[in-house]
Motif scaffolding. Structure first.
Motif, PDB file in Angstrom:
ATOM      1  N   ARG A 121       0.829  -1.212   0.000  1.00 12.54           N
ATOM      2  CA  ARG A 121       0.000   0.000   0.000  1.00 12.54           C
ATOM      3  C   ARG A 121       0.859   1.256   0.000  1.00 12.54           C
ATOM      4  O   ARG A 121       0.593   2.214  -0.721  1.00 12.54           O
ATOM      5  N   ALA A 122       1.912   1.264   0.818  1.00 10.95           N
ATOM      6  CA  ALA A 122       2.791   2.440   0.896  1.00 10.95           C
ATOM      7  C   ALA A 122       3.517   2.668  -0.425  1.00 10.95           C
ATOM      8  O   ALA A 122       3.674   3.808  -0.861  1.00 10.95           O
ATOM      9  N   ALA A 123       3.946   1.586  -1.062  1.00 10.22           N
ATOM     10  CA  ALA A 123       4.636   1.720  -2.352  1.00 10.22           C
ATOM     11  C   ALA A 123       3.687   2.274  -3.412  1.00 10.22           C
ATOM     12  O   ALA A 123       4.077   3.149  -4.202  1.00 10.22           O
ATOM     13  N   ARG A 124       2.455   1.766  -3.421  1.00  4.46           N
ATOM     14  CA  ARG A 124       1.479   2.291  -4.394  1.00  4.46           C
ATOM     15  C   ARG A 124       1.197   3.763  -4.132  1.00  4.46           C
ATOM     16  O   ARG A 124       1.123   4.565  -5.063  1.00  4.46           O
ATOM     17  N   ALA A 125       1.029   4.123  -2.859  1.00  2.00           N
ATOM     18  CA  ALA A 125       0.773   5.524  -2.519  1.00  2.00           C
ATOM     19  C   ALA A 125       1.945   6.403  -2.928  1.00  2.00           C
ATOM     20  O   ALA A 125       1.754   7.508  -3.435  1.00  2.00           O
ATOM     21  N   ALA A 126       3.157   5.911  -2.728  1.00  4.85           N
ATOM     22  CA  ALA A 126       4.344   6.683  -3.104  1.00  4.85           C
ATOM     23  C   ALA A 126       4.395   6.889  -4.612  1.00  4.85           C
ATOM     24  O   ALA A 126       4.735   7.973  -5.082  1.00  4.85           O
ATOM     25  N   ARG A 127       4.065   5.839  -5.365  1.00  3.25           N
ATOM     26  CA  ARG A 127       4.060   5.976  -6.833  1.00  3.25           C
ATOM     27  C   ARG A 127       2.990   6.961  -7.287  1.00  3.25           C
ATOM     28  O   ARG A 127       3.225   7.772  -8.178  1.00  3.25           O
ATOM     29  N   GLU A 128       1.806   6.885  -6.676  1.00  2.98           N
ATOM     30  CA  GLU A 128       0.730   7.797  -7.046  1.00  2.98           C
ATOM     31  C   GLU A 128       1.079   9.227  -6.694  1.00  2.98           C
ATOM     32  O   GLU A 128       0.846  10.139  -7.472  1.00  2.98           O
ATOM     33  N   THR A 129       1.662   9.437  -5.525  1.00  2.00           N
ATOM     34  CA  THR A 129       2.052  10.775  -5.084  1.00  2.00           C
ATOM     35  C   THR A 129       3.164  11.315  -5.976  1.00  2.00           C
ATOM     36  O   THR A 129       3.185  12.491  -6.302  1.00  2.00           O
ATOM     37  N   LYS A 130       4.065  10.436  -6.368  1.00  4.66           N
ATOM     38  CA  LYS A 130       5.178  10.844  -7.227  1.00  4.66           C
ATOM     39  C   LYS A 130       4.652  11.399  -8.545  1.00  4.66           C
ATOM     40  O   LYS A 130       5.172  12.372  -9.074  1.00  4.66           O
ATOM     41  N   THR A 132       1.936  13.053  -9.019  1.00  5.66           N
ATOM     42  CA  THR A 132       1.267  14.336  -8.851  1.00  5.66           C
ATOM     43  C   THR A 132       2.232  15.475  -8.578  1.00  5.66           C
ATOM     44  O   THR A 132       1.821  16.612  -8.489  1.00  5.66           O
ATOM     45  N   GLY A 133       3.497  15.148  -8.373  1.00  2.00           N
ATOM     46  CA  GLY A 133       4.479  16.177  -8.098  1.00  2.00           C
ATOM     47  C   GLY A 133       4.688  16.437  -6.625  1.00  2.00           C
ATOM     48  O   GLY A 133       5.567  17.180  -6.245  1.00  2.00           O
ATOM     49  N   ALA A 134       3.845  15.849  -5.781  1.00  3.66           N
ATOM     50  CA  ALA A 134       4.023  16.019  -4.337  1.00  3.66           C
ATOM     51  C   ALA A 134       5.168  15.137  -3.864  1.00  3.66           C
ATOM     52  O   ALA A 134       5.502  14.145  -4.501  1.00  3.66           O
ATOM     53  N   LEU A 135       5.753  15.492  -2.733  1.00  2.80           N
ATOM     54  CA  LEU A 135       6.832  14.679  -2.187  1.00  2.80           C
ATOM     55  C   LEU A 135       6.286  13.359  -1.667  1.00  2.80           C
ATOM     56  O   LEU A 135       5.285  13.324  -0.983  1.00  2.80           O
ATOM     57  N   ALA A 136       6.942  12.291  -2.025  1.00  2.61           N
ATOM     58  CA  ALA A 136       6.568  10.964  -1.532  1.00  2.61           C
ATOM     59  C   ALA A 136       7.659  10.485  -0.590  1.00  2.61           C
ATOM     60  O   ALA A 136       8.768  10.235  -1.016  1.00  2.61           O
ATOM     61  N   GLU A 137       7.349  10.398   0.690  1.00  7.07           N
ATOM     62  CA  GLU A 137       8.323   9.952   1.679  1.00  7.07           C
ATOM     63  C   GLU A 137       8.005   8.532   2.099  1.00  7.07           C
ATOM     64  O   GLU A 137       6.862   8.200   2.335  1.00  7.07           O
ATOM     65  N   PRO A 138       9.014   7.672   2.196  1.00  9.39           N
ATOM     66  CA  PRO A 138       8.776   6.339   2.726  1.00  9.39           C
ATOM     67  C   PRO A 138       8.352   6.399   4.187  1.00  9.39           C
ATOM     68  O   PRO A 138       8.612   7.395   4.863  1.00  9.39           O
TER      69      PRO A 138
END
Length: 157
Positions: A121-130, A132-138
């Protein structure tokens, strides 16, 4: 195994410690189960399990315990949550429900399954956020630059 050996940028320190505690409590029992089944199947006229596969599982469980498991030849040795989950399920497949440590093995498998799902879930959220241009933090707060290069070099895991 110690919690710092759990290598997944989406696994929190608390969850890593929970996994390490459960692992340390049940690993010796998993080894005994595998040793017993392998020994019995080698002596059987018609083996009911793939002995070579169980020997591989036993070897890789030892590597996971020592933190030297390599998911691929180019990766550094570490404790892989997803590979540990797969291997624990292999042990459960040959463990009697009446075994005194069966419950602990199932609880470890559940903890690993939850960690794998949360990391996914976190990896998918990070990819989706990436995208949109927003920062994706682990989840573990690791540096974004390092995480991106790791993802490129080793794929997502």
């Amino acid at each position: 195994m110690i919690a710092t050996e759990v290598q997944n940028r989406f696994v929190t320190e608390t969850r890593a410690q929970d996994i390490a505690d459960r692992w340390n409590a049940v690993y010796p029992a998993m080894r005994i189960v595998l040793d017993t089944v392998i020994r019995a199947q080698r002596g059987a006229a018609h083996p009911t399990v793939d002995v070579a596969r169980l020997e591989r599982v036993r070897r890789e469980l030892g590597q996971l315990d020592r933190g030297t498991f390599k998911g691929c030849t180019r990766s550094p040795g570490a404790f892989s949550v997803s590979d540990a989950y797969v291997h624990v399920r292999e042990v459960l497949a040959v463990t009697s429900l009446g075994h005194p440590d069966a419950g602990a093995m199932h609880r470890l498998a559940g903890e690993l399954a939850d960690a794998v799902a949360a990391a996914g879930r976190a990896a998918r959220a990070a990819r989706e956020t990436k995208g949109t241009g927003a920062l994706a933090e682990p989840v573990d707060g690791g540096r974004r630059e390092q995480a991106d290069s790791e993802q490129t070099e080793r794929g997502t895991r």
